[in-house]
Motif scaffolding. Structure first.
Motif, PDB file in Angstrom:
ATOM      1  N   PRO A 208       0.826  -1.213   0.000  1.00  0.00           N
ATOM      2  CA  PRO A 208       0.000   0.000   0.000  1.00  0.00           C
ATOM      3  C   PRO A 208       0.859   1.261   0.000  1.00  0.00           C
ATOM      4  CG  PRO A 208      -0.764  -1.566   1.644  1.00  0.00           C
ATOM      5  CD  PRO A 208       0.544  -2.081   1.146  1.00  0.00           C
ATOM      6  N   GLY A 209       0.202   2.406  -0.210  1.00  0.00           N
ATOM      7  CA  GLY A 209       0.895   3.673  -0.349  1.00  0.00           C
ATOM      8  C   GLY A 209       1.586   4.145   0.909  1.00  0.00           C
ATOM      9  N   ARG A 210       2.200   5.325   0.801  1.00  0.00           N
ATOM     10  CA  ARG A 210       3.034   5.856   1.877  1.00  0.00           C
ATOM     11  C   ARG A 210       2.249   6.152   3.144  1.00  0.00           C
ATOM     12  NH1 ARG A 210       6.836  10.191  -1.481  1.00  0.00           N
ATOM     13  NH2 ARG A 210       7.864   8.655  -2.847  1.00  0.00           N
ATOM     14  N   ARG A 211       0.962   6.376   3.031  1.00  0.00           N
ATOM     15  CA  ARG A 211       0.171   6.705   4.211  1.00  0.00           C
ATOM     16  C   ARG A 211      -0.103   5.502   5.101  1.00  0.00           C
ATOM     17  NH1 ARG A 211      -4.490  10.858   1.850  1.00  0.00           N
ATOM     18  NH2 ARG A 211      -3.032  12.446   1.033  1.00  0.00           N
ATOM     19  N   THR A 212       0.219   4.307   4.624  1.00  0.00           N
ATOM     20  CA  THR A 212      -0.016   3.098   5.418  1.00  0.00           C
ATOM     21  C   THR A 212       0.993   3.015   6.562  1.00  0.00           C
ATOM     22  OG1 THR A 212      -0.815   1.941   3.451  1.00  0.00           O
ATOM     23  CG2 THR A 212      -0.187   0.588   5.336  1.00  0.00           C
ATOM     24  N   ASP A 213       0.523   2.706   7.737  1.00  0.00           N
ATOM     25  CA  ASP A 213       1.381   2.541   8.909  1.00  0.00           C
ATOM     26  C   ASP A 213       1.785   1.074   9.023  1.00  0.00           C
ATOM     27  OD1 ASP A 213       2.721   2.698  11.273  1.00  0.00           O
ATOM     28  OD2 ASP A 213       0.938   2.958  12.533  1.00  0.00           O
ATOM     29  N   PHE A 214       3.054   0.788   8.736  1.00  0.00           N
ATOM     30  CA  PHE A 214       3.550  -0.589   8.787  1.00  0.00           C
ATOM     31  C   PHE A 214       4.141  -0.936  10.152  1.00  0.00           C
ATOM     32  CE2 PHE A 214       3.619   0.252   4.206  1.00  0.00           C
ATOM     33  CZ  PHE A 214       3.073  -0.922   3.708  1.00  0.00           C
ATOM     34  N   SER A 215       4.200   0.027  11.071  1.00  0.00           N
ATOM     35  CA  SER A 215       4.864  -0.229  12.354  1.00  0.00           C
ATOM     36  C   SER A 215       4.259  -1.395  13.138  1.00  0.00           C
ATOM     37  CB  SER A 215       4.871   1.051  13.202  1.00  0.00           C
ATOM     38  OG  SER A 215       3.563   1.531  13.416  1.00  0.00           O
ATOM     39  N   PRO A 216       2.930  -1.650  13.071  1.00  0.00           N
ATOM     40  CA  PRO A 216       2.422  -2.824  13.813  1.00  0.00           C
ATOM     41  C   PRO A 216       2.914  -4.152  13.263  1.00  0.00           C
ATOM     42  CG  PRO A 216       0.648  -1.268  13.317  1.00  0.00           C
ATOM     43  CD  PRO A 216       1.825  -0.854  12.504  1.00  0.00           C
ATOM     44  N   PHE A 217       3.468  -4.143  12.050  1.00  0.00           N
ATOM     45  CA  PHE A 217       3.849  -5.403  11.403  1.00  0.00           C
ATOM     46  C   PHE A 217       5.361  -5.590  11.310  1.00  0.00           C
ATOM     47  CE2 PHE A 217      -0.125  -3.818   9.573  1.00  0.00           C
ATOM     48  CZ  PHE A 217      -0.990  -4.832   9.961  1.00  0.00           C
ATOM     49  N   VAL A 218       6.138  -4.628  11.821  1.00  0.00           N
ATOM     50  CA  VAL A 218       7.599  -4.717  11.753  1.00  0.00           C
ATOM     51  C   VAL A 218       8.172  -4.469  13.144  1.00  0.00           C
ATOM     52  CG1 VAL A 218       9.706  -3.846  10.686  1.00  0.00           C
ATOM     53  CG2 VAL A 218       7.569  -3.868   9.376  1.00  0.00           C
ATOM     54  N   VAL A 220      11.877  -4.571  15.394  1.00  0.00           N
ATOM     55  CA  VAL A 220      13.334  -4.648  15.366  1.00  0.00           C
ATOM     56  C   VAL A 220      13.812  -4.728  16.807  1.00  0.00           C
ATOM     57  CG1 VAL A 220      15.484  -3.559  14.634  1.00  0.00           C
ATOM     58  CG2 VAL A 220      13.413  -3.300  13.243  1.00  0.00           C
ATOM     59  N   GLY A 221      14.511  -5.804  17.140  1.00  0.00           N
ATOM     60  CA  GLY A 221      14.968  -5.986  18.513  1.00  0.00           C
ATOM     61  C   GLY A 221      15.814  -4.827  19.001  1.00  0.00           C
ATOM     62  N   GLY A 222      15.464  -4.277  20.163  1.00  0.00           N
ATOM     63  CA  GLY A 222      16.219  -3.183  20.747  1.00  0.00           C
ATOM     64  C   GLY A 222      15.891  -1.818  20.194  1.00  0.00           C
ATOM     65  N   VAL A 223      14.951  -1.733  19.238  1.00  0.00           N
ATOM     66  CA  VAL A 223      14.571  -0.445  18.644  1.00  0.00           C
ATOM     67  C   VAL A 223      13.076  -0.250  18.874  1.00  0.00           C
ATOM     68  CG1 VAL A 223      14.501   0.967  16.564  1.00  0.00           C
ATOM     69  CG2 VAL A 223      16.368  -0.676  16.897  1.00  0.00           C
ATOM     70  N   ASP A 224      12.716   0.817  19.591  1.00  0.00           N
ATOM     71  CA  ASP A 224      11.309   1.037  19.926  1.00  0.00           C
ATOM     72  C   ASP A 224      10.471   1.409  18.707  1.00  0.00           C
ATOM     73  OD1 ASP A 224      11.756   0.458  22.563  1.00  0.00           O
ATOM     74  OD2 ASP A 224      12.158   2.540  23.126  1.00  0.00           O
ATOM     75  N   ARG A 225      10.938   2.381  17.933  1.00  0.00           N
ATOM     76  CA  ARG A 225      10.189   2.856  16.764  1.00  0.00           C
ATOM     77  C   ARG A 225      11.109   2.854  15.548  1.00  0.00           C
ATOM     78  NH1 ARG A 225       5.357   5.130  17.644  1.00  0.00           N
ATOM     79  NH2 ARG A 225       5.503   6.332  15.700  1.00  0.00           N
ATOM     80  N   PRO A 226      11.253   1.714  14.908  1.00  0.00           N
ATOM     81  CA  PRO A 226      12.141   1.656  13.740  1.00  0.00           C
ATOM     82  C   PRO A 226      11.599   2.513  12.595  1.00  0.00           C
ATOM     83  CG  PRO A 226      10.852  -0.360  13.919  1.00  0.00           C
ATOM     84  CD  PRO A 226      10.594   0.423  15.177  1.00  0.00           C
ATOM     85  N   ALA A 227      12.511   3.130  11.848  1.00  0.00           N
ATOM     86  CA  ALA A 227      12.124   3.907  10.666  1.00  0.00           C
ATOM     87  C   ALA A 227      11.838   2.943   9.525  1.00  0.00           C
ATOM     88  CB  ALA A 227      13.241   4.879  10.293  1.00  0.00           C
ATOM     89  N   ILE A 228      10.648   3.060   8.937  1.00  0.00           N
ATOM     90  CA  ILE A 228      10.205   2.113   7.901  1.00  0.00           C
ATOM     91  C   ILE A 228       9.785   2.894   6.667  1.00  0.00           C
ATOM     92  CG2 ILE A 228       8.554   0.286   7.330  1.00  0.00           C
ATOM     93  CD1 ILE A 228       8.242  -0.124  10.387  1.00  0.00           C
ATOM     94  N   SER A 229      10.192   2.412   5.511  1.00  0.00           N
ATOM     95  CA  SER A 229       9.759   2.994   4.245  1.00  0.00           C
ATOM     96  C   SER A 229       9.289   1.879   3.324  1.00  0.00           C
ATOM     97  CB  SER A 229      10.894   3.784   3.577  1.00  0.00           C
ATOM     98  OG  SER A 229      11.964   2.916   3.222  1.00  0.00           O
ATOM     99  N   ALA A 230       8.346   2.201   2.454  1.00  0.00           N
ATOM    100  CA  ALA A 230       7.816   1.207   1.508  1.00  0.00           C
ATOM    101  C   ALA A 230       7.693   1.845   0.146  1.00  0.00           C
ATOM    102  CB  ALA A 230       6.466   0.683   1.979  1.00  0.00           C
ATOM    103  N   ASN A 231       8.074   1.080  -0.871  1.00  0.00           N
ATOM    104  CA  ASN A 231       7.989   1.566  -2.243  1.00  0.00           C
ATOM    105  C   ASN A 231       7.747   0.381  -3.165  1.00  0.00           C
ATOM    106  OD1 ASN A 231       8.154   3.365  -4.465  1.00  0.00           O
ATOM    107  ND2 ASN A 231      10.308   2.830  -4.753  1.00  0.00           N
ATOM    108  N   ASP A 232       6.644   0.426  -3.895  1.00  0.00           N
ATOM    109  CA  ASP A 232       6.283  -0.664  -4.807  1.00  0.00           C
ATOM    110  C   ASP A 232       6.226  -1.988  -4.038  1.00  0.00           C
ATOM    111  OD1 ASP A 232       6.124   1.160  -6.881  1.00  0.00           O
ATOM    112  OD2 ASP A 232       8.207   0.850  -7.485  1.00  0.00           O
ATOM    113  N   LYS A 233       7.132  -2.926  -4.356  1.00  0.00           N
ATOM    114  CA  LYS A 233       7.096  -4.248  -3.731  1.00  0.00           C
ATOM    115  C   LYS A 233       8.145  -4.407  -2.642  1.00  0.00           C
ATOM    116  CE  LYS A 233       5.422  -6.433  -7.997  1.00  0.00           C
ATOM    117  NZ  LYS A 233       5.666  -7.481  -9.024  1.00  0.00           N
ATOM    118  N   GLN A 234       8.714  -3.309  -2.179  1.00  0.00           N
ATOM    119  CA  GLN A 234       9.821  -3.385  -1.224  1.00  0.00           C
ATOM    120  C   GLN A 234       9.525  -2.594   0.046  1.00  0.00           C
ATOM    121  OE1 GLN A 234      14.236  -3.571  -2.218  1.00  0.00           O
ATOM    122  NE2 GLN A 234      14.020  -1.392  -1.822  1.00  0.00           N
TER     123      GLN A 234
END
Length: 437
Positions: A208-218, A220-234
């Motif tokens: 989904p587009g940039r407005r989608t919040d992926f944080s509930p699905f990602v 990272v051990g030891g990182v409270d709020r990992p920085a996540i980006s999504a583009n096309d299939k990546q």
């Protein structure tokens, strides 16, 4: 003009295939099947010709053919039936199932029969007036598209059928097909050579587009709020550090644009290595005066020395080089040697000692006036690579194209403003030309 007429007829015919009232309510749509439906119905009507028998008689002939397991005759008579009763969705579905019963003579006919079976099922679905008939049509369509290895269309059709009516058999087929060909994680990569490393995960379908919040699905051990980006299939986890190890979990339920989510959670242990030794230049072009400062900055990473070579392009080849493919591009070792042999000369090669700070870009100026005693005006190319990295003949080397110029610009203030020497020169040339004229 003929093209527009055909387009208009196709649009009108499509309106007959799927009436606006029913098309707006349908869960499944596929433009390629819309076009195939128009062509198939036209072909069936052409093959059937003028049909004299009424529908009831045709149905008796079809039953008689099936009692003999003569599916080819049954298919032909069903073609006549849908010609005289085109809105009968059950007949279109029966035609699709009948075609699937025919044993093809060769691979070419097999492909043709599967194409016709899926299209007939799609027409049946479009003209069905009740949920059960819609579900049956979509079920046949999904299975047939799977036989044609059109996985996305097959999955969408099966899912739409299950939304209309749940059956254990189709659910099992759908889940198996989804695990093999549906939305799933394909691979992951670690971009360790960038200034800010990241780990990226590749999926089979667009996210989904940039407005989608992926944080509930990602996670990272030891990182409270990992920085996540999504583009096309990546999808990428940003802001990692060199030399660190991370535990990354992608949770089930991660969404996609195809109404499918990640079926199972996936865990990864990722190590971000140090950056590879690397050299680059800061810009594509550089102009140096013939006299004065002659330093060209070289940017390096994780190396203690840079191997350099400088080439001068001969005056006769200057224009061809400026207009050629290689100008302002990185060159391979082979291209550099060819440049020296065919269009110019290698005037210097050597090493530049640089400071090495782990994983940090260091800028060092190469003093050209010390490396090359005399730089004549002209076009030059300087190739560079880390000392400890030996590239092949066709591996790209960092290349800085630069020009040494003996031209200057003078500007001075007059009663009507600032004037440059180039402006005055052009005015003098125009005046002289007018006198000659």
């Amino acid at each position: 003009m003929l093209r527009f007429v055909r387009a208009g007829l196709a649009a009108a015919f499509l309106a007959l295939v799927l009436s606006p009232a029913t098309a707006a309510e349908k869960l499944f749509k596929q433009s390629s099947l819309d076009e195939a439906a128009i062509k198939l119905e036209a072909q069936i009507k052409s093959d059937a010709g003028t049909v004299a028998k009424p529908p009831a008689a045709l149905r008796r002939d079809i039953d008689a053919a099936f009692q003999k397991n003569d599916f080819r005759t049954g298919m032909l008579v069903l073609g006549q039936l849908v010609t005289v009763a085109p809105d009968d969705a059950s007949s279109w579905l029966r035609l699709s199932r009948t075609i699937l019963q025919i044993k093809p003579r060769d691979d070419r006919e097999k492909a043709l029969l599967l194409d016709r079976a899926s299209t007939a099922a799609y027409i049946a679905y479009g003209r069905a007036g009740d949920r059960n008939l819609e579900a049956d049509s979509l079920s046949v369509l999904g299975r047939t598209l799977a036989d044609r290895e059109q996985w996305r269309g097959a999955l969408n059709a099966m899912r739409a059928s299950l939304e209309l009516r749940e059956t254990a058999d189709l659910r099992g087929q759908y889940e198996k097909l989804r695990s093999e060909h549906g939305f799933r994680l394909l691979d992951f990569t670690v971009d360790a050579d960038s200034i800010s490393p990241r780990a990226c995960f590749q999926f089979s379908e667009d996210l989904p587009g940039r407005r989608t919040d992926f944080s509930p699905f990602v996670a990272v051990g030891g990182v409270d709020r990992p920085a996540i980006s999504a583009n096309d299939k990546q999808l990428c986890v940003e802001g990692l550090k060199h030399g660190e190890r991370y535990s990354v979990t992608l949770r089930a339920g991660l969404p996609s644009v195809v109404k499918e989510t990640l079926a199972k959670s996936a865990e990864f242990t990722i190590f971000v290595r140090d950056r590879k030794p690397f050299v680059r230049f800061s810009g594509k072009a550089y102009v140096l005066p013939r006299t004065g400062q002659k330093g060209i900055p070289v940017l390096s990473v994780n190396t203690q020395a840079v191997v350099l070579a400088i080439y001068r392009i001969g005056d006769r080849n200057l224009l061809d080089s400026l207009l050629g493919y290689e100008f302002q591009r990185n060159m391979s070792r082979y291209q550099s040697e060819r440049l020296a042999n065919e269009r110019g000369t290698k005037i210097w090669n050597g090493e530049l000692a640089v400071e090495s700070k782990l994983n940090t870009e260091v800028t060092t100026a190469l003093p050209l006036d010390q490396a090359v005693k005399e730089l004549a005006p002209g076009l030059y190319a300087m190739a560079a690579e880390p000392k400890d990295v030996v590239s092949g003949d066709y591996g790209q080397q960092a290349t800085q194209w630069f020009i040494v110029s003996d031209l200057g610009l003078t500007a001075y203030t007059t009663h009507d403003g600032i004037e440059s020497s180039s402006t005055r020169l052009r005015a003098q040339i125009r005046a002289a030309a007018s006198k000659c004229g």
